[in-house]
Design a protein around this motif. Structure first.
Motif, PDB file in Angstrom:
ATOM      1  N   ASP A 274       0.826  -1.209   0.000  1.00  0.00           N
ATOM      2  CA  ASP A 274       0.000   0.000   0.000  1.00  0.00           C
ATOM      3  C   ASP A 274       0.862   1.261   0.000  1.00  0.00           C
ATOM      4  O   ASP A 274       0.547   2.261  -0.673  1.00  0.00           O
ATOM      5  CB  ASP A 274      -0.923  -0.003   1.220  1.00  0.00           C
ATOM      6  CG  ASP A 274      -1.983  -1.084   1.133  1.00  0.00           C
ATOM      7  OD1 ASP A 274      -2.185  -1.604   0.009  1.00  0.00           O
ATOM      8  OD2 ASP A 274      -2.570  -1.422   2.178  1.00  0.00           O
ATOM      9  N   GLY A 275       1.947   1.236   0.782  1.00  0.00           N
ATOM     10  CA  GLY A 275       2.838   2.395   0.797  1.00  0.00           C
ATOM     11  C   GLY A 275       3.464   2.660  -0.553  1.00  0.00           C
ATOM     12  O   GLY A 275       3.564   3.820  -0.999  1.00  0.00           O
ATOM     13  N   LYS A 276       3.883   1.624  -1.227  1.00  0.00           N
ATOM     14  CA  LYS A 276       4.460   1.782  -2.554  1.00  0.00           C
ATOM     15  C   LYS A 276       3.417   2.328  -3.539  1.00  0.00           C
ATOM     16  O   LYS A 276       3.724   3.193  -4.366  1.00  0.00           O
ATOM     17  CB  LYS A 276       5.022   0.452  -3.051  1.00  0.00           C
ATOM     18  CG  LYS A 276       6.251  -0.017  -2.284  1.00  0.00           C
ATOM     19  CD  LYS A 276       6.759  -1.338  -2.837  1.00  0.00           C
ATOM     20  CE  LYS A 276       7.997  -1.803  -2.085  1.00  0.00           C
ATOM     21  NZ  LYS A 276       8.519  -3.080  -2.599  1.00  0.00           N
ATOM     22  N   TYR A 278       0.767   4.167  -2.755  1.00  0.00           N
ATOM     23  CA  TYR A 278       0.529   5.577  -2.418  1.00  0.00           C
ATOM     24  C   TYR A 278       1.668   6.464  -2.914  1.00  0.00           C
ATOM     25  O   TYR A 278       1.447   7.563  -3.432  1.00  0.00           O
ATOM     26  CB  TYR A 278       0.365   5.715  -0.910  1.00  0.00           C
ATOM     27  CG  TYR A 278       0.215   7.139  -0.442  1.00  0.00           C
ATOM     28  CD1 TYR A 278      -0.972   7.841  -0.640  1.00  0.00           C
ATOM     29  CD2 TYR A 278       1.281   7.792   0.174  1.00  0.00           C
ATOM     30  CE1 TYR A 278      -1.101   9.167  -0.226  1.00  0.00           C
ATOM     31  CE2 TYR A 278       1.163   9.116   0.585  1.00  0.00           C
ATOM     32  CZ  TYR A 278      -0.035   9.792   0.388  1.00  0.00           C
ATOM     33  OH  TYR A 278      -0.152  11.098   0.795  1.00  0.00           O
ATOM     34  N   ARG A 279       2.885   6.000  -2.750  1.00  0.00           N
ATOM     35  CA  ARG A 279       4.029   6.767  -3.247  1.00  0.00           C
ATOM     36  C   ARG A 279       3.944   6.980  -4.752  1.00  0.00           C
ATOM     37  O   ARG A 279       4.117   8.105  -5.260  1.00  0.00           O
ATOM     38  CB  ARG A 279       5.321   6.026  -2.896  1.00  0.00           C
ATOM     39  CG  ARG A 279       6.599   6.706  -3.364  1.00  0.00           C
ATOM     40  CD  ARG A 279       7.757   5.738  -3.310  1.00  0.00           C
ATOM     41  NE  ARG A 279       7.525   4.617  -4.220  1.00  0.00           N
ATOM     42  CZ  ARG A 279       8.335   3.543  -4.295  1.00  0.00           C
ATOM     43  NH1 ARG A 279       9.390   3.449  -3.505  1.00  0.00           N
ATOM     44  NH2 ARG A 279       8.060   2.572  -5.142  1.00  0.00           N
ATOM     45  N   ASP A 280       3.646   5.906  -5.456  1.00  0.00           N
ATOM     46  CA  ASP A 280       3.550   6.036  -6.913  1.00  0.00           C
ATOM     47  C   ASP A 280       2.410   6.975  -7.315  1.00  0.00           C
ATOM     48  O   ASP A 280       2.538   7.771  -8.264  1.00  0.00           O
ATOM     49  CB  ASP A 280       3.349   4.656  -7.540  1.00  0.00           C
ATOM     50  CG  ASP A 280       4.543   3.729  -7.294  1.00  0.00           C
ATOM     51  OD1 ASP A 280       5.655   4.253  -7.027  1.00  0.00           O
ATOM     52  OD2 ASP A 280       4.362   2.496  -7.365  1.00  0.00           O
ATOM     53  N   ARG A 281       1.277   6.909  -6.571  1.00  0.00           N
ATOM     54  CA  ARG A 281       0.145   7.775  -6.911  1.00  0.00           C
ATOM     55  C   ARG A 281       0.459   9.240  -6.667  1.00  0.00           C
ATOM     56  O   ARG A 281       0.171  10.115  -7.501  1.00  0.00           O
ATOM     57  CB  ARG A 281      -1.077   7.354  -6.097  1.00  0.00           C
ATOM     58  CG  ARG A 281      -2.325   8.179  -6.378  1.00  0.00           C
ATOM     59  CD  ARG A 281      -3.517   7.570  -5.651  1.00  0.00           C
ATOM     60  NE  ARG A 281      -3.313   7.533  -4.218  1.00  0.00           N
ATOM     61  CZ  ARG A 281      -3.531   8.574  -3.401  1.00  0.00           C
ATOM     62  NH1 ARG A 281      -3.952   9.730  -3.903  1.00  0.00           N
ATOM     63  NH2 ARG A 281      -3.340   8.452  -2.105  1.00  0.00           N
ATOM     64  N   VAL A 282       1.092   9.528  -5.515  1.00  0.00           N
ATOM     65  CA  VAL A 282       1.430  10.920  -5.206  1.00  0.00           C
ATOM     66  C   VAL A 282       2.442  11.471  -6.191  1.00  0.00           C
ATOM     67  O   VAL A 282       2.340  12.617  -6.667  1.00  0.00           O
ATOM     68  CB  VAL A 282       1.951  11.016  -3.758  1.00  0.00           C
ATOM     69  CG1 VAL A 282       2.526  12.404  -3.477  1.00  0.00           C
ATOM     70  CG2 VAL A 282       0.828  10.707  -2.773  1.00  0.00           C
ATOM     71  N   ILE A 283       3.432  10.646  -6.533  1.00  0.00           N
ATOM     72  CA  ILE A 283       4.433  11.098  -7.508  1.00  0.00           C
ATOM     73  C   ILE A 283       3.790  11.378  -8.856  1.00  0.00           C
ATOM     74  O   ILE A 283       4.086  12.378  -9.530  1.00  0.00           O
ATOM     75  CB  ILE A 283       5.554  10.054  -7.623  1.00  0.00           C
ATOM     76  CG1 ILE A 283       6.366   9.996  -6.305  1.00  0.00           C
ATOM     77  CG2 ILE A 283       6.480  10.382  -8.791  1.00  0.00           C
ATOM     78  CD1 ILE A 283       7.401   8.901  -6.275  1.00  0.00           C
ATOM     79  N   THR A 287       3.598  14.983 -10.580  1.00  0.00           N
ATOM     80  CA  THR A 287       4.147  15.150 -11.924  1.00  0.00           C
ATOM     81  C   THR A 287       3.115  15.773 -12.859  1.00  0.00           C
ATOM     82  O   THR A 287       3.410  16.678 -13.674  1.00  0.00           O
ATOM     83  CB  THR A 287       4.627  13.798 -12.472  1.00  0.00           C
ATOM     84  OG1 THR A 287       5.584  13.238 -11.554  1.00  0.00           O
ATOM     85  CG2 THR A 287       5.255  13.945 -13.838  1.00  0.00           C
TER      86      THR A 287
END
Length: 385
Positions: A274-276, A278-283, A287
């Motif tokens: 889930d953390g990965k 969320y990180r990808d979504r925020v990045i 962008t």
């Protein structure tokens, strides 16, 4: 009266003229013997033919004696027939010495006194109990009780190689038990080492029986639970219970760990995933916002006035689109025309504001002001000015 006196009748002993005064005839003696033997064996050879003047033993009497001798020989040879049962083995002795061992089935041997047969049951199981008090390796005293079962493996060795095989097997068990118990600890003997101790006792005792050629085979050694002496039995029972409780709790804890650890690992893996995400979504969102801002910046540099007005209109549209009330104001009037669009549209949220004339909007006594402000702040934060 002398033989030569007158009136003696001329009885001269040397002249052979004295009538029946000579010795008996040999042929007559032979004939009499032949008649006696013929009468005993059923022969009729005592009577001679008319032309037989020489005499002798007749043929029928000789045949009777041979027949009897032949019958006796057949009977004597028949005594050598014997049958060995499936559970037996036959041991042959020739002139008292061991010759061979025969298997189940019909057999023949030279009759007694040349050969003899001893039948031995090799499938019969014999058992005895052995009980002793012994010293362990850790210098504790323990009472050991076991049951030993055995059978005859080699009939020849069992009969002739050992004078007393039963005593030998008892001595071998005694020696083996003392050796194995003396090399083991008390706790091992009384708990998990019980079966291993029995197997080691059986192996050592069997090797001794093979070495002494007793012809016996140990089929099983069953050990009873080893017990401490009566004086300290209660203390040993408490110690054993404590060890059992320890093992039970360890097993329970291990089972709980096996159940919880996989769940925790799965939960951790899910949170990491889930953390990965969320990180990808925020990045990705950042962008996109940067790309959009750069695009707007280029347009602003080309036409600043138009772009500023467009941004203002977009901001107002965003703010008003989250409200369910529509307020209209005129330049020369002091009253507010209010349309209850929230009820007309089927309900909505109260913004918490009322119109206060030309002075503008005034919040009510407190309700729902902060949520509306937070909503507008969040909307403004997401928009690019």
């Amino acid at each position: 009266m002398a033989w030569n006196e007158p009136g003696s009748g001329n009885k001269d002993p040397w002249s052979g003229k004295g009538g029946d005064q000579g010795p008996p005839d040999l042929d007559e003696v032979v004939k009499k013997l032949q008649e006696k033997f013929g009468g005993m064996f059923g022969g009729g050879g005592g009577k001679s033919n008319g032309s037989d003047s020489g005499g002798g033993i007749s043929l029928p009497g000789g045949i009777g004696i041979g027949a009897i001798a032949l019958v006796l020989l057949v009977i004597w040879m028949a005594t050598g027939i014997y049958i060995i049962e499936p559970a037996e083995r036959g041991v042959i002795l020739r002139f008292g010495a061991y010759s061979e061992t025969t298997q189940p089935g019909p057999h023949w041997h030279l009759p007694y006194p040349i050969e003899e047969v001893y039948k031995v049951n090799v499938d019969q199981i014999t058992s005895f109990r052995h009980k002793a008090t012994m010293l362990t390796r850790d210098e504790n005293i323990v009472d050991v009780e076991l049951t030993v079962q055995s059978r005859i493996q080699d009939a020849g060795d069992y009969l002739f190689q050992d004078q007393n095989p039963e005593k030998t097997i008892r001595d071998a068990i005694e020696t083996s038990v003392r050796e194995v118990i003396g090399k083991s600890d008390l706790y091992y003997i009384m708990t998990e080492g019980r079966s291993a101790v029995a197997a080691q006792i059986k192996s050592n005792a069997q090797n001794m029986l093979i070495f002494y050629k007793t012809g016996l085979e140990i089929t099983s050694v069953n050990t009873q639970p080893a017990k401490p002496p009566e004086q300290v039995k209660s203390a040993f029972d408490d110690a054993i219970k404590a060890r059992e409780d320890k093992e039970r709790l360890e097993n329970k804890a291990e089972a709980y760990a096996n159940e919880v650890v996989p769940q925790a690992r799965g939960e951790a893996a899910r949170k990491v995933a889930d953390g990965k995400a969320y990180r990808d979504r925020v990045i990705a969102e950042a962008t996109g916002e940067v790309s959009r801002f750069l695009a707007v910046l280029k347009e602003y540099e080309k036409a600043p006035g138009v772009t500023r007005e467009r941004l203002y209109i977009d901001a107002v549209e965003t703010v008003l689109s989250q409200s369910s009330k529509v307020m209209l104001d005129t330049k020369e009037g002091n009253s507010l025309m209010y349309l209850p669009l929230d009820k007309m549209m089927g309900g909505g949220t109260d913004t918490g504001y009322q119109y206060g004339g030309r002075g503008g909007y005034t919040p009510e006594a407190g309700r729902k002001q902060a949520p509306a402000t937070e909503t507008r702040d969040q909307s403004r934060g997401r928009r690019v000015r």
